[in-house]
Motif scaffolding. Structure first.
Motif, PDB file in Angstrom:
ATOM      1  N   ARG A 170      -6.722  -9.403  -1.639  1.00  0.00           N
ATOM      2  CA  ARG A 170      -7.199  -9.445   0.297  1.00  0.00           C
ATOM      3  C   ARG A 170      -5.689  -9.216   0.753  1.00  0.00           C
ATOM      4  N   PHE A 171      -4.856  -9.148   0.854  1.00  0.00           N
ATOM      5  CA  PHE A 171      -3.601  -8.054   1.377  1.00  0.00           C
ATOM      6  C   PHE A 171      -3.119  -7.255   1.018  1.00  0.00           C
ATOM      7  N   PHE A 172      -3.192  -6.751   0.282  1.00  0.00           N
ATOM      8  CA  PHE A 172      -3.286  -5.462   0.108  1.00  0.00           C
ATOM      9  C   PHE A 172      -4.554  -4.282  -0.915  1.00  0.00           C
ATOM     10  N   PRO A 173      -5.611  -4.144  -0.010  1.00  0.00           N
ATOM     11  CA  PRO A 173      -7.295  -3.437  -0.721  1.00  0.00           C
ATOM     12  C   PRO A 173      -7.119  -2.362  -0.774  1.00  0.00           C
ATOM     13  N   HIS A 174      -5.451  -1.600  -0.484  1.00  0.00           N
ATOM     14  CA  HIS A 174      -5.408  -0.315  -0.540  1.00  0.00           C
ATOM     15  C   HIS A 174      -5.004   0.194  -1.782  1.00  0.00           C
ATOM     16  N   CYS A 175      -4.135  -0.621  -2.406  1.00  0.00           N
ATOM     17  CA  CYS A 175      -3.430  -0.689  -3.357  1.00  0.00           C
ATOM     18  C   CYS A 175      -3.985   0.286  -4.600  1.00  0.00           C
ATOM     19  N   PRO A 176      -3.470   1.367  -5.097  1.00  0.00           N
ATOM     20  CA  PRO A 176      -4.566   2.179  -6.455  1.00  0.00           C
ATOM     21  C   PRO A 176      -4.989   0.675  -7.911  1.00  0.00           C
TER      22      PRO A 176
END
Length: 497
Positions: A170-176
């Motif tokens: 939710r907060f960091f949707p693009h994190c690997p």
């Protein structure tokens, strides 16, 4: 000696001391996009995904080439959350460094067990340290603040029934780490290539993703006697109706000027080593071997004598090769085995057994054999026309062979197939109502077939859903999992044993 802090743009910029002023791309653009100079002429490496790019051209956009080469790099997906420190933000007004210690660069914290060790004094009972560590977080020893190793995102104030992965997404949707999902455990290193995980990319020519569609383009292929169309289509290439030029449906590279000794997979991997279709179908090890062979031949051009190729053509008329062809083994497979033998030892195969062992050890029986129908289906069935096609190439003892009627009745291939189907249907169910052994075996075989082409064996796991659903040929053209329809974020090649 301390490692350079390459998350700082100023530190990365110092690596470009010998970067040419007239280079196709500027050092500043490379630094802003996460690159540092490797010292190997115009080669630059990303500090986050470790992809290396060296063939820069005028007009190149650094961010776009970075995205194409490494679409799930945290610098590409979330440049503001990956830990990059711009040159103007490296210290506060008092001169104190505002960058956290380089935890992301520490390989130990990429291990879940080591992240879990940081939660010794965890104060919040609403969520367990095990769940946080599995989601990529480690404890900062400050209230209930946790930080992701991959994207450097910090989350706090955990509430009851919070799901660590859901909050991370939710907060960091693009994190690997989020992109890969909870089923993947990273063992060591930040480079996904080291883990056998390949990011997804859509084919440039999706209408030729099916091998049948590629084969249809070779209807008027002009050099079938030099390069067979089926081998080119298997390697992901389709004919462009211009001379002998073919093009890959996935990476869009064009290849032409084919010679008889050229091997399509080898040429494809040589000129387009980053093609995802080649990497999935043949594997990164094969591509690396091709690149090393090409580099070696470039260093010693005089060592490219075609003697093994010429000798291989002569040896195709010898007894071992002819006997292998009579067993139904593809001619190209036999020729390649002879060439490898000549290149490695300088001598040919003395017996058929040696040749067969070399073929099956290299490619496996299923890749070497092909099923051939008799040239005359309506011809009388005779013992002389029946040949055994087995991996052991065992000869049939005429004394132990069953007796054949003196006046054989003509039997066509279609009749034999129909009879086999009827026998299979009658033996489908056992008397007690349970599935027969034959039916159970058939279902097990069906489970191992690709769910797209229903022909090849499954060989690719989709991420993050984890389904094993397609073969290597079909996987690059699939955007959603055929089993659950989930978006595909990456691939892992598998080998069924």
């Amino acid at each position: 000696m301390t490692e350079p802090r390459l998350e700082l743009e100023s530190v990365r910029l110092t690596t470009f001391g010998e970067w040419p002023l007239n280079a196709p791309v500027s050092a500043e653009d490379l630094v802003v996009n996460g690159f540092f100079a490797t010292g190997n002429w115009l080669e630059a490496e990303c500090n986050w995904c470790h992809v290396r790019i060296d063939r820069w051209e005028y007009g190149d956009q650094v961010a776009e080439r970075h995205r194409r080469c490494s679409p799930i790099c945290s610098m590409v997906l979330a440049p503001n959350h990956c830990g990059n420190v711009p040159r103007g933000q490296e210290s506060d007004q008092e001169g104190n460094n505002v960058v956290d210690s380089p935890q992301c660069a520490c390989p130990d914290l990429l291990l879940e067990a080591n992240r879990l060790e940081t939660f010794k004094n965890w104060p919040n009972p609403n969520i367990t340290p095990q769940a946080l560590a599995k989601a990529g977080f480690y404890y900062l020893n400050r209230l209930d603040h946790v930080k992701c190793v991959w994207c450097n995102g910090v989350i706090a104030k955990w509430e009851k029934n919070d799901n660590a992965f859901d909050e991370h997404r939710r907060f960091f949707p693009h994190c690997p780490r989020v992109q890969m999902g909870p089923l993947i455990e990273f063992a060591t290193g930040k480079n996904l290539d080291e883990l056998g995980i390949q990011p997804t990319s859509q084919p440039q020519r999706p209408k030729y993703a099916c091998i049948d569609a590629r084969l249809r383009t070779f209807s008027d292929w002009p050099i079938a006697n030099i390069q067979p169309a089926d081998a080119l289509a298997q390697a992901g290439l389709y004919y462009q109706k211009i001379g002998d030029q073919v093009r890959c449906f996935h990476c869009n590279i064009g290849l032409r000027s084919w010679q008889k000794e050229d091997e399509p997979w080898h040429e494809h991997a040589k000129w387009s080593p980053k093609c995802q279709f080649v990497l999935l179908a043949k594997g990164p090890t094969y591509v690396q071997e091709v690149r090393e062979a090409a580099a070696a031949s470039a260093r010693s051009p005089e060592a490219t004598a075609p003697a093994p190729l010429l000798q291989a053509e002569v040896l195709m008329d010898e007894a071992p090769a002819k006997e292998a062809l009579a067993l139904g083994i593809d001619g190209g497979v036999v020729r390649n085995a002879i060439q490898r033998k000549l290149s490695s030892s300088g001598c040919a195969f003395a017996t058929l057994d040696e040749l067969l062992h070399a073929i099956f050890d290299e490619a496996g029986a299923e890749a070497a054999l092909e099923v051939r129908e008799p040239p005359e289906p309506s011809a009388p069935f005779a013992p002389d026309s029946c040949q055994a096609t087995t991996s052991k190439a065992a000869s049939i003892n005429s004394d132990s062979a069953p007796a054949v009627p003196q006046a054989p009745v003509p039997v066509s291939v279609q009749e034999v197939t129909s009879l086999a189907e009827q026998m299979q249907q009658t033996s489908m169910a056992a008397p007690n109502g349970n599935l027969s052994l034959e039916e159970e075996n058939r279902q097990l075989k069906d489970a191992r077939l690709c769910k797209v082409c229903l022909d090849e064996e499954v060989g690719v796991v989709f991420l993050p859903c984890g389904h094993l659903a397609t073969c290597n040929q079909c996987a690059p053209s699939v955007a959603n999992c055929p089993m659950c329809r989930a978006d595909i974020k990456g691939f892992v090649r598998t080998f069924l044993s």
